[in-house]
Design a protein around this motif. Structure first.
Motif, mmCIF file in Angstrom:
data_model
loop_
_atom_site.group_PDB
_atom_site.id
_atom_site.type_symbol
_atom_site.label_atom_id
_atom_site.label_comp_id
_atom_site.label_asym_id
_atom_site.label_seq_id
_atom_site.Cartn_x
_atom_site.Cartn_y
_atom_site.Cartn_z
ATOM 1 N N VAL B 14 1.007 -1.037 -0.006
ATOM 2 C CA VAL B 14 -0.010 0.096 -0.056
ATOM 3 C C VAL B 14 0.867 1.336 -0.269
ATOM 4 O O VAL B 14 1.779 1.330 0.887
ATOM 5 C CB VAL B 14 -0.998 -0.062 1.362
ATOM 6 C CG1 VAL B 14 -1.757 1.229 1.230
ATOM 7 C CG2 VAL B 14 -1.846 -1.369 1.364
ATOM 8 N N ILE B 19 -2.252 7.404 4.863
ATOM 9 C CA ILE B 19 -3.084 6.439 4.607
ATOM 10 C C ILE B 19 -3.837 5.953 5.781
ATOM 11 O O ILE B 19 -3.112 5.136 6.897
ATOM 12 C CB ILE B 19 -2.940 5.174 3.915
ATOM 13 C CG1 ILE B 19 -2.288 5.758 2.404
ATOM 14 C CG2 ILE B 19 -4.032 4.135 3.363
ATOM 15 C CD1 ILE B 19 -3.183 5.869 1.202
ATOM 16 N N VAL B 24 -8.823 4.219 3.775
ATOM 17 C CA VAL B 24 -8.885 3.297 2.885
ATOM 18 C C VAL B 24 -10.275 3.075 2.657
ATOM 19 O O VAL B 24 -10.922 2.666 1.411
ATOM 20 C CB VAL B 24 -8.528 1.953 3.829
ATOM 21 C CG1 VAL B 24 -8.829 0.680 3.068
ATOM 22 C CG2 VAL B 24 -6.916 2.156 3.944
ATOM 23 N N SER B 111 -5.299 -7.269 -1.996
ATOM 24 C CA SER B 111 -6.040 -6.035 -2.917
ATOM 25 C C SER B 111 -6.435 -6.578 -4.015
ATOM 26 O O SER B 111 -7.226 -5.724 -4.867
ATOM 27 C CB SER B 111 -5.320 -4.971 -2.827
ATOM 28 O OG SER B 111 -3.889 -5.245 -2.653
ATOM 29 N N TYR B 291 -3.255 1.045 -3.924
ATOM 30 C CA TYR B 291 -3.723 -0.188 -3.439
ATOM 31 C C TYR B 291 -3.220 -1.431 -4.224
ATOM 32 O O TYR B 291 -2.902 -2.226 -3.941
ATOM 33 C CB TYR B 291 -5.270 -0.350 -3.135
ATOM 34 C CG TYR B 291 -5.775 0.653 -2.147
ATOM 35 C CD1 TYR B 291 -5.207 0.685 -0.762
ATOM 36 C CD2 TYR B 291 -6.528 1.743 -2.693
ATOM 37 C CE1 TYR B 291 -5.586 1.925 0.003
ATOM 38 C CE2 TYR B 291 -6.735 3.035 -1.710
ATOM 39 C CZ TYR B 291 -6.429 2.849 -0.297
ATOM 40 O OH TYR B 291 -6.670 3.861 0.394
ATOM 41 N N LYS B 444 -6.854 -3.149 4.988
ATOM 42 C CA LYS B 444 -6.716 -2.454 6.202
ATOM 43 C C LYS B 444 -5.557 -3.451 7.098
ATOM 44 O O LYS B 444 -4.808 -2.941 8.137
ATOM 45 C CB LYS B 444 -8.043 -2.396 7.098
ATOM 46 C CG LYS B 444 -8.688 -1.367 6.621
ATOM 47 C CD LYS B 444 -10.175 -1.053 7.168
ATOM 48 C CE LYS B 444 -11.206 -0.162 6.545
ATOM 49 N NZ LYS B 444 -12.397 -0.235 7.191
ATOM 50 N N LEU B 447 -2.120 -2.377 6.448
ATOM 51 C CA LEU B 447 -1.550 -0.857 6.979
ATOM 52 C C LEU B 447 -0.539 -0.936 7.685
ATOM 53 O O LEU B 447 0.280 -0.268 7.613
ATOM 54 C CB LEU B 447 -2.877 -0.059 7.549
ATOM 55 C CG LEU B 447 -3.636 0.696 6.335
ATOM 56 C CD1 LEU B 447 -4.525 1.740 6.940
ATOM 57 C CD2 LEU B 447 -3.105 1.044 5.062
ATOM 58 N N SER B 451 2.739 -1.349 4.491
ATOM 59 C CA SER B 451 2.540 -0.062 3.823
ATOM 60 C C SER B 451 3.768 0.609 3.620
ATOM 61 O O SER B 451 4.594 0.563 4.589
ATOM 62 C CB SER B 451 1.468 0.719 4.552
ATOM 63 O OG SER B 451 1.685 1.116 5.764
#
Lengths: 411, 493, 178
Positions: B14, B19, B24, B111, B291, B444, B447, B451
């Motif tokens: 990500v 973010i 998201v 994703s 994403y 999520k 993250l 990320s």
């Protein structure tokens, strides 16, 4: 939470000390094997000689296959950037490192078996390709531009040579990583792994067509290459797992825990199913279409000498691992997992037995001192070489960039 | 591996700054919560026109019978089954991405799995229409099921791979649908809790009352894992059984033992290519660049390269064994494929499936969006030709030269095929409009581990190996969603 | 005071929520449930939630499928009306494998998912029992039964200490009853 918090107290530079019982047992097994083979080859009974050759081929191929698939496993870890396995990567590395020796032994067996007419006599024999000879076989003559001694041997040397170089280098890079520690060897390993997998992927089917399928040179199956690969890969996974378990039992590799064994167990489970899938697809399609030139293979294996073993093969290599390893607690139990590994290693010995014997010794199948002796010899040799290699380097790839991930692996 | 101990060498899944969990949700629900843009409408109208062509062509077939197709006495199976296998193959990547990549803990799947699964379902729907359409009397389609005897005096023939196929496809469709819908529940609940009025009511019904409690998530994860575990052999079995439609016969070129795994590899290959085709457009039009990153694109290209090569090995094995077998019929079937009247189809297949994916060995090509997009379409063209080659070239010259024939499609054949692509895109665009195209909850999860902002934080904190940080920064160069400035800002404070 | 049914601690970060659970448990505050927008690793162990027995259900459904599938094939092909099809035996075991396998998977999947839906009361039209509307978006919620745990002030300070961005006192159990 930081990535490089070295809170663990593992002694990564610990080395396996190869002494005492392990050394004695492996050398005794090796000696027993040599004696058995010598007695078998010097026997005046032709069938005994042929049976010895068949067993040598079986075990030589098994040994080389396990080491080559160990190299494959290693290469797959690099190309997929796997982190979980880095703590136990030294074991497939030792297997990859000894692939040149295994290949050389198989090559000697194949050459001796070919020229002494004890192996491959379905396509290598007096007058088989000569239209004027009473032995003339039109089908074999049609394949003679492929199945002839010089090109067969060139392929054997070429394929096994290429696998050996790649696998050996892969192990070597990691050993030198311990000393120099930069990302350089990781980058090089990544590239070499991709090259190795391409070479192995494209040539290993032909290698198994040559080494095993051509024992019954009239028969053919496009699946045979992938079927052999599946068998090699499962048995290689079992060997890796078994060595991890034995090393842990002797107090080594504290950083490898039941999570890693669980993953190895899942791979064994998955590839056992894959092996069965390939076995079934090959069998079912031939059974269903019922064309004589194809069914001859299974017809031979349904003779009374082989039929029980033919089905036991499926029970050991499919039913047993699936029923046992479907249970999470069983996969995470060292004892049960070790039992499954041993069972599958015996099972794939039987698998190769059923591939090799009907095309070589045919009705004179046996199970006795030759089989046991030859198997013992190769197991001893394998154990000696691998344990010896393991004792030369740290048991963890100390500078491997993903080692930290492996330590925190949880499933 | 989504752990806090992820190596800095791993590329971020990500990207983007700031973010948050809320962002998201906002980003992914943007197309669902707002009026569709012009691009969506243009695409939808075109797809709907295609779907109408499908309605007309299939309607015409039902009205006149399958004589409307270009089939003849020798070639009794052609475009219908080619298209069927093509669509089923495409329908494999979705479950593969959700299931196999889940089992192998490849968290970059998080994703892309949602839209890939949706694609699976729509592709299987398209495939199933051919099964019904080619029956001649489609209103009797239910005869394929083992119904009690008043429908005739016999049971269905369970020795027939076509019956196995009916079971395989319907099982696959059902399980994929269940898998997809279970995964959607938490995300539908997200839409529900942000919506109002009638929309809220509808999404409330669709969410099954999901509330995200501990026990719900616990069971949800177990269900996902087991569904993944059983879907993996299921995916294998489906295309295996499709391959057995051919391989159990004694037709030269069809009866070969490698068919099952080779068809599965081909299915994965074409499925990933279709996912690539769709996602490259989707990420651009719906602004999902943060994403669905360059890492995702490159990984999919690598899988296309690997599976394309596996398919190549199978082609060569087939060719070699045809010669090695010494069977003149096998040999002829293959020399006819290579140099017979359909040579162009064979060579299109070889070029598109085996040769052109080899371009993905070059990093510049793997990470170029336009080239990846074109090559993904090339692969799907190649995979269509693969099925055409297998089916038509093995049939059109049978054992009696006097019955040799060629196959020429009619407008109805072409109309059904083009139309089915329209149906597929209509369904897919509707999906993007009404349901979240990316699994919100699963993204999520990434993250705090995978990320870019998390990696940036670790770099800022120091303690990392300088060489590895440089390696990481270099790997970011290919990302179109990461600017030069952002890379330069990755410094130890 | 007595109208308050539940205390809702709302966190913006899952790690802080986990910290909150630790703090509450250390002070003997019982936790009713947690609601999160994504699965949280390790939360079941913390809250003492027992491992799910769904795998057992899945296995049983699968085996049932195997038996059903095989019985169907055996009944139709071998028992009810055996026929000679292409010279195959009337009990063609290899040909029975694909359909038996498919029925196994089908029953396993449907049975397991049905069990999951049944146990969690998930079905179309079920009114969502949500305690905080942002629990499906960006908030990680700890719900505490207000009647079982008397000292509300202490709970609020524990939650705030752990990093809760908001503490709510709900007079209705669920905010989303429709």
């Amino acid at each position: 939470m930081g990535t490089h918090s070295h809170h663990h107290d593992y002694n990564f530079s610990e080395q396996f000390t190869f002494t005492g019982r392990a050394k004695v047992v492996s050398l005794v097994a090796l000696a027993l094997g040599i004696v058995t083979v010598a007695i078998g080859l010097l026997s005046s009974d032709h069938i005994t000689v042929e049976r010895t050759y068949a067993n040598l081929l079986l075990m030589g191929y098994y040994f080389t296959g396990v080491c080559a698939a160990g190299g494959c496993f290693l290469a797959l870890q690099y190309v997929t950037q796997a982190g979980w396995s880095s703590g136990l990567i030294r074991i497939p590395q030792a297997m990859a490192y000894i692939l040149p020796i295994a290949s050389l032994i198989l090559l000697v067996i194949v050459v001796a078996g070919l020229f002494s007419h004890n192996l491959y006599h379905h396509w290598y024999g007096e007058g088989l390709t000569d239209p004027n000879s009473p032995n003339y076989d039109a089908l074999i003559a049609g394949k003679a531009s492929y199945l002839n001694a010089p090109s067969f041997l060139v392929r054997q040397v070429g394929f096994m040579g290429a696998y050996s170089i790649c696998a050996w280098l892969l192990a070597k890079y990691s050993y030198s990583e311990d000393l120099h520690g930069s990302l350089n060897s990781y980058k090089k390993s990544f590239k070499l792994s991709a090259i190795f997998l391409v070479i192995f992927g494209f040539t290993s089917p032909i290698w198994s067509f040559d080494t095993i399928m051509s024992l019954e040179a009239h028969w053919f199956s496009t699946m045979f290459g992938w079927y052999n690969f599946a068998a090699m890969f499962v048995s290689s996974l079992c060997v890796i797992t078994l060595i991890v378990i034995l090393l842990k039992r002797s107090g080594y590799m504290a950083w490898v825990n039941e999570n890693h064994l669980h993953d190895l167990g899942k791979l064994i489970f998955g590839f056992s199913i894959f092996w069965t899938y390939v076995w079934f697809a090959q069998f079912m399609l031939i059974w269903y279409a019922n064309i004589p030139e194809e069914t001859v293979y299974f017809y031979k294996r349904w003779e009374p000498e082989y039929k029980p073993w033919f089905w036991i093969n499926i029970v050991i290599n499919f039913v047993a691992p699936v029923l046992i390893l479907v249970n999470r607690d069983f996969v995470r139990s060292r004892k049960i997992l070790a039992f499954v590994c041993i069972l599958l290693l015996l099972g794939h010995w039987l698998d190769y037995y059923i591939m090799v014997m009907p095309g070589t010794v045919e009705m004179h199948r046996g199970f006795g001192w030759i089989e046991i002796g030859a198997a013992l010899g190769f197991v001893g040799l394998f154990a000696f070489l691998v344990l010896n290699k393991l004792s030369k380097h740290a048991l963890a790839p100390v500078k491997h960039p993903f080692l930290e991930e492996s330590l925190h692996h949880q499933i | 591996m989504s752990s806090h101990n992820e190596s800095i060498l791993r590329e971020p899944l990500v990207t983007g700054k700031d973010i948050t969990y809320a962002k998201v949700t906002d980003d992914i629900l943007l197309p669902v919560e707002n009026k569709p843009n012009k691009a969506w409408w243009i695409g939808f109208i075109m797809a709907a026109l295609g779907a109408s062509l499908w309605v007309v062509s299939v309607g015409y077939t039902f009205w006149t019978g399958i004589g409307a197709w270009g089939l003849n006495k020798t070639v009794g199976w052609a475009w219908d089954i080619t298209d069927f296998v093509w669509w089923v193959g495409i329908g494999h990547a979705g479950t593969l991405i959700s299931a196999v990549l889940l089992l192998f803990r490849q968290n970059w799947r998080n994703s892309i799995n949602r839209s890939a699964e949706a694609m699976t379902i729509f592709a299987v729907i398209c495939a199933a229409t051919y099964v019904v359409a080619h029956m001649g009397r489609p209103w009797l389609a239910y005869w394929i099921f083992p119904l009690p005897n008043q429908f005739g005096s016999l049971w269905v023939n369970f020795n027939s791979p076509l019956v196995w196929d009916a079971f395989a496809i319907s099982t696959y469709f059902t399980v994929s649908l269940v898998f997809w819908y279970c995964g959607l529940l938490p995300d539908i609940a997200s839409v529900r809790d942000r919506a109002a009025g009638l929309k809220r009511r509808i999404y409330s019904i669709m969410s099954f009352g999901w509330n995200g409690s501990v026990k719900t998530w616990q069971r949800f994860e177990i269900v996902s894992l087991i569904l993944a575990g059983i879907s993996t052999p299921l995916v294998l079995s489906v295309h295996t059984i499709v391959s057995m439609d051919f391989a159990t016969s004694v037709i030269p070129g069809w009866h070969t033992t490698i068919f099952p795994p080779y068809f599965v590899a081909g299915a994965i290959f074409s499925g990933f290519a279709m996912v690539q085709t769709l996602l490259l457009v989707m990420r651009k039009v719906l602004n999902f660049e943060n994403y669905i990153t360059m890492f995702h694109i490159e990984s999919m290209n690598k899988i296309i390269l690997a599976t394309g090569s596996i398919v190549g090995i199978a082609y060569l094995t087939e060719l070699f064994i045809a010669w090695y077998s010494g069977s003149e019929y096998e040999m002829y079937a293959f020399s006819n494929r290579i140099a017979g009247p359909y040579w162009w189809a064979y060579w299109t297949m070889m070029t598109c499936n085996v040769i052109s994916p080899q371009l993905f060995w070059f990093k510049r090509i793997r990470t170029s969006i336009p080239i990846s997009w074109v090559l993904s379409i090339v692969v799907n063209i190649g995979m269509w030709f693969e099925r055409f080659v297998i089916i038509v070239t093995s049939l059109h010259r049978d054992y009696i030269p006097s019955s040799w024939a060629m196959f020429y499609p009619t407008w109805v054949d072409v109309g059904i095929f083009v139309g089915s692509i329209g149906v597929f895109f209509t369904l897919f665009l509707l999906f993007l409009r009404f349901l979240p195209g990316i699994a919100i909850a699963e993204v999520k999860l990434l993250l705090k581990s995978a990320s870019l902002q998390q990696k940036a934080k670790l770099i800022r904190e120091g303690h990392l190996d300088a060489e590895q940080v440089t390696f990481f920064k270099n790997s970011l160069g290919k990302y179109d969603s990461v600017t030069e400035k952002e890379i330069n800002e990755l410094e130890t404070k | 005071m007595s109208n308050i049914k539940y205390i809702i601690g709302s966190f913006a970060d899952p790690d802080e929520m986990m910290d909150g659970i630790d703090k509450l448990q250390a002070n003997n505050v019982s936790i009713y449930d947690c609601f999160t927008p994504m699965p949280i690793h390790g939360i079941e162990a913390k809250l003492g939630v027992k491992p799910s027995r769904l795998p057992i259900a899945a296995f049983c459904f699968g085996i049932t499928g195997t038996c059903l599938g095989f019985s169907l094939l055996y009944y139709t092909m071998t028992y009810d009306w055996p026929m000679n099809i292409g010279g195959k035996p009337s009990l063609p075991l290899p040909a029975f494998v694909p359909v038996t396998f498919e029925v196994t998977i089908l029953l396993c999947a449907l049975g397991m998912v049905a069990t999951f839906f049944f146990r969690n009361h998930l079905f179309p039209g079920r009114a969502p029992r949500v305690m905080d509307l942002r629990a499906t978006d960006d908030r990680f919620i700890i719900a505490i039964d207000a009647n079982d745990n008397a000292d509300h002030g202490k709970i609020e300070s524990l939650l705030k200490e752990a990093g809760a961005v908001e503490v709510k006192y709900n007079e209705r159990k669920y905010v989303s009853y429709e």
